[in-house]
Design a protein around this motif. Structure first.
Motif, PDB file in Angstrom:
ATOM      1  N   TYR A 147       2.466 -16.675   1.153  1.00 38.95           N
ATOM      2  CA  TYR A 147       1.432 -15.811   0.579  1.00 38.95           C
ATOM      3  C   TYR A 147       1.979 -15.021  -0.603  1.00 38.95           C
ATOM      4  O   TYR A 147       1.247 -14.739  -1.565  1.00 38.95           O
ATOM      5  N   ALA A 148       3.264 -14.676  -0.545  1.00 42.18           N
ATOM      6  CA  ALA A 148       3.888 -13.989  -1.679  1.00 42.18           C
ATOM      7  C   ALA A 148       3.860 -14.870  -2.919  1.00 42.18           C
ATOM      8  O   ALA A 148       3.615 -14.392  -4.040  1.00 42.18           O
ATOM      9  N   ALA A 149       4.091 -16.159  -2.725  1.00 41.08           N
ATOM     10  CA  ALA A 149       4.023 -17.109  -3.848  1.00 41.08           C
ATOM     11  C   ALA A 149       2.610 -17.151  -4.410  1.00 41.08           C
ATOM     12  O   ALA A 149       2.404 -17.196  -5.628  1.00 41.08           O
ATOM     13  N   ARG A 150       1.630 -17.127  -3.522  1.00 45.41           N
ATOM     14  CA  ARG A 150       0.230 -17.141  -3.956  1.00 45.41           C
ATOM     15  C   ARG A 150      -0.125 -15.878  -4.747  1.00 45.41           C
ATOM     16  O   ARG A 150      -0.978 -15.897  -5.630  1.00 45.41           O
ATOM     17  N   CYS A 151       0.571 -14.784  -4.426  1.00 44.04           N
ATOM     18  CA  CYS A 151       0.325 -13.518  -5.121  1.00 44.04           C
ATOM     19  C   CYS A 151       1.091 -13.424  -6.440  1.00 44.04           C
ATOM     20  O   CYS A 151       0.878 -12.482  -7.207  1.00 44.04           O
ATOM     21  N   GLY A 152       2.010 -14.352  -6.677  1.00 46.82           N
ATOM     22  CA  GLY A 152       2.785 -14.329  -7.910  1.00 46.82           C
ATOM     23  C   GLY A 152       4.024 -13.469  -7.866  1.00 46.82           C
ATOM     24  O   GLY A 152       4.539 -13.038  -8.906  1.00 46.82           O
ATOM     25  N   TYR A 153       4.543 -13.215  -6.662  1.00 43.27           N
ATOM     26  CA  TYR A 153       5.757 -12.419  -6.538  1.00 43.27           C
ATOM     27  C   TYR A 153       6.952 -13.187  -7.098  1.00 43.27           C
ATOM     28  O   TYR A 153       6.931 -14.422  -7.179  1.00 43.27           O
ATOM     29  N   PRO A 154       8.031 -12.482  -7.455  1.00 41.06           N
ATOM     30  CA  PRO A 154       9.231 -13.143  -8.007  1.00 41.06           C
ATOM     31  C   PRO A 154       9.807 -14.166  -7.035  1.00 41.06           C
ATOM     32  O   PRO A 154       9.764 -13.976  -5.811  1.00 41.06           O
ATOM     33  N   ILE A 155      10.390 -15.209  -7.585  1.00 42.51           N
ATOM     34  CA  ILE A 155      10.899 -16.301  -6.775  1.00 42.51           C
ATOM     35  C   ILE A 155      12.002 -15.843  -5.826  1.00 42.51           C
ATOM     36  O   ILE A 155      12.129 -16.364  -4.708  1.00 42.51           O
ATOM     37  N   HIS A 156      12.796 -14.861  -6.241  1.00 44.93           N
ATOM     38  CA  HIS A 156      13.897 -14.414  -5.370  1.00 44.93           C
ATOM     39  C   HIS A 156      13.364 -13.792  -4.084  1.00 44.93           C
ATOM     40  O   HIS A 156      13.974 -13.916  -3.021  1.00 44.93           O
ATOM     41  N   LEU A 157      12.213 -13.117  -4.156  1.00 42.09           N
ATOM     42  CA  LEU A 157      11.626 -12.522  -2.961  1.00 42.09           C
ATOM     43  C   LEU A 157      11.088 -13.621  -2.036  1.00 42.09           C
ATOM     44  O   LEU A 157      11.302 -13.592  -0.822  1.00 42.09           O
ATOM     45  N   ILE A 158      10.408 -14.594  -2.623  1.00 40.17           N
ATOM     46  CA  ILE A 158       9.851 -15.706  -1.845  1.00 40.17           C
ATOM     47  C   ILE A 158      10.978 -16.493  -1.179  1.00 40.17           C
ATOM     48  O   ILE A 158      10.912 -16.809   0.013  1.00 40.17           O
ATOM     49  N   GLU A 159      12.013 -16.762  -1.944  1.00 35.98           N
ATOM     50  CA  GLU A 159      13.158 -17.497  -1.407  1.00 35.98           C
ATOM     51  C   GLU A 159      13.834 -16.715  -0.289  1.00 35.98           C
ATOM     52  O   GLU A 159      14.239 -17.285   0.739  1.00 35.98           O
ATOM     53  N   GLY A 160      13.944 -15.406  -0.470  1.00 32.58           N
ATOM     54  CA  GLY A 160      14.587 -14.581   0.549  1.00 32.58           C
ATOM     55  C   GLY A 160      13.836 -14.618   1.874  1.00 32.58           C
ATOM     56  O   GLY A 160      14.452 -14.681   2.947  1.00 32.58           O
ATOM     57  N   LEU A 161      12.512 -14.604   1.806  1.00 27.76           N
ATOM     58  CA  LEU A 161      11.713 -14.670   3.024  1.00 27.76           C
ATOM     59  C   LEU A 161      11.875 -16.020   3.709  1.00 27.76           C
ATOM     60  O   LEU A 161      11.994 -16.100   4.944  1.00 27.76           O
ATOM     61  N   ALA A 162      11.899 -17.083   2.922  1.00 30.55           N
ATOM     62  CA  ALA A 162      12.069 -18.420   3.501  1.00 30.55           C
ATOM     63  C   ALA A 162      13.452 -18.574   4.128  1.00 30.55           C
ATOM     64  O   ALA A 162      13.598 -19.158   5.207  1.00 30.55           O
ATOM     65  N   ARG A 163      14.454 -18.052   3.458  1.00 35.13           N
ATOM     66  CA  ARG A 163      15.816 -18.133   4.003  1.00 35.13           C
ATOM     67  C   ARG A 163      15.926 -17.311   5.299  1.00 35.13           C
ATOM     68  O   ARG A 163      16.647 -17.691   6.222  1.00 35.13           O
ATOM     69  N   LYS A 164      15.221 -16.190   5.349  1.00 37.63           N
ATOM     70  CA  LYS A 164      15.209 -15.378   6.570  1.00 37.63           C
ATOM     71  C   LYS A 164      14.622 -16.184   7.719  1.00 37.63           C
ATOM     72  O   LYS A 164      15.148 -16.160   8.845  1.00 37.63           O
ATOM     73  N   ALA A 165      13.532 -16.901   7.451  1.00 38.35           N
ATOM     74  CA  ALA A 165      12.909 -17.729   8.485  1.00 38.35           C
ATOM     75  C   ALA A 165      13.892 -18.779   8.994  1.00 38.35           C
ATOM     76  O   ALA A 165      14.002 -19.005  10.204  1.00 38.35           O
ATOM     77  N   ILE A 166      14.630 -19.395   8.080  1.00 37.62           N
ATOM     78  CA  ILE A 166      15.588 -20.425   8.481  1.00 37.62           C
ATOM     79  C   ILE A 166      16.726 -19.819   9.288  1.00 37.62           C
ATOM     80  O   ILE A 166      17.207 -20.414  10.259  1.00 37.62           O
ATOM     81  N   SER A 167      17.146 -18.622   8.926  1.00 40.41           N
ATOM     82  CA  SER A 167      18.235 -17.980   9.679  1.00 40.41           C
ATOM     83  C   SER A 167      17.823 -17.700  11.119  1.00 40.41           C
ATOM     84  O   SER A 167      18.656 -17.714  12.027  1.00 40.41           O
TER      85      SER A 167
END
Length: 243
Positions: A147-167
């Motif tokens: 949803y952050a990607a859909r809102c246009g948030y910076p890629i580093h924030l989106i990536e950080g959330l995805a990496r958190k999920a994987i962790s």
């Protein structure tokens, strides 16, 4: 209070036996047309079947007799969106976000419903509440990143959330492929490969998205991982044959 016959219909619904549940609920309501729980159950069944206009009508009728239970309120909000009553959908779903009765799964359903009516910011808020209530729920972080990607948030924030999920859920293939796809778009192929370099045959067999598989095939080819190229191509063939 539910009667035995209504409990039977609800048990069938909970077990995924939708047609049995539908038949039982309809028969029950013929005998007890003012039973709010019966109409509520019928609404949930019809919502699950994708009959959203009927679901909304049944749930609204149920609300005349009893307070709707949390899942029914989520279903009603989702149904409003599906039949084009988007403002009503958003109002109801946003009110539910801070309701302490909402489970994590319900909050994620609310987020998905809000995103479906083009409200990704509100969807993010639902996911944020989910992470606050259960900081170890991986899906909440992954969905928030979407949803952050859909809102246009910076890629580093989106990536950080995805990496958190994987962790939190390192064996989840969907998360790994999602992050890999994100990194591929940034030409960070070596990093992308690191997320999928150890996928097993069993994990590749879990992938159902043909587009995702094709992206991974190209990535494996650039990294000369020809064994996994073959495994992914075989999975693509299996999916094609199953259509």
């Amino acid at each position: 209070m539910m009667t035995k016959s209504l409990e039977t219909a609800e048990n069938a619904f909970e077990n995924g036996e939708l047609e049995v549940a539908l038949h039982s609920a309809k028969n029950y309501l013929k005998q007890s047309p003012e039973c709010g729980y019966g109409w509520e159950l019928l609404g949930l069944i019809q919502g699950t079947r994708g009959r959203f206009a009927i679901a909304v009508s049944a749930l609204e009728r149920a609300s005349l007799f009893v307070p709707l239970r949390p899942l029914a309120r989520v279903c009603l909000g989702y149904g409003y969106g599906k039949i084009g009553r988007t403002e009503l959908s958003r109002d109801l779903l946003c009110d539910l976000i801070d309701n302490s009765q909402m489970t994590i799964d319900m909050l994620l359903q609310i987020a998905s419903a809000l995103d479906a009516i083009d409200q990704p910011g509100d969807a993010m808020r639902a996911c944020r509440v989910a992470t606050e209530r259960d900081p170890l729920n991986a899906q909440s972080y992954y969905d928030m990143g979407h949803y952050a990607a859909r809102c246009g948030y910076p890629i580093h924030l989106i990536e950080g959330l995805a990496r958190k999920a994987i962790s939190l859920d390192p064996e989840n293939v969907c998360y790994r492929i999602g992050v890999a796809g994100m990194l591929i778009k940034q030409d960070r192929h070596d990093e992308a490969y690191g997320f999928v370099s150890e996928l097993s045959l069993e994990q590749i067999q879990e992938i159902t998205c043909e587009c995702c598989l094709r992206k991974v095939v190209k990535l494996y080819e650039t990294q000369h991982d020809y064994r996994r190229v073959v495994l992914c191509q075989q999975r693509l063939l299996d999916l094609e044959l199953s259509k």
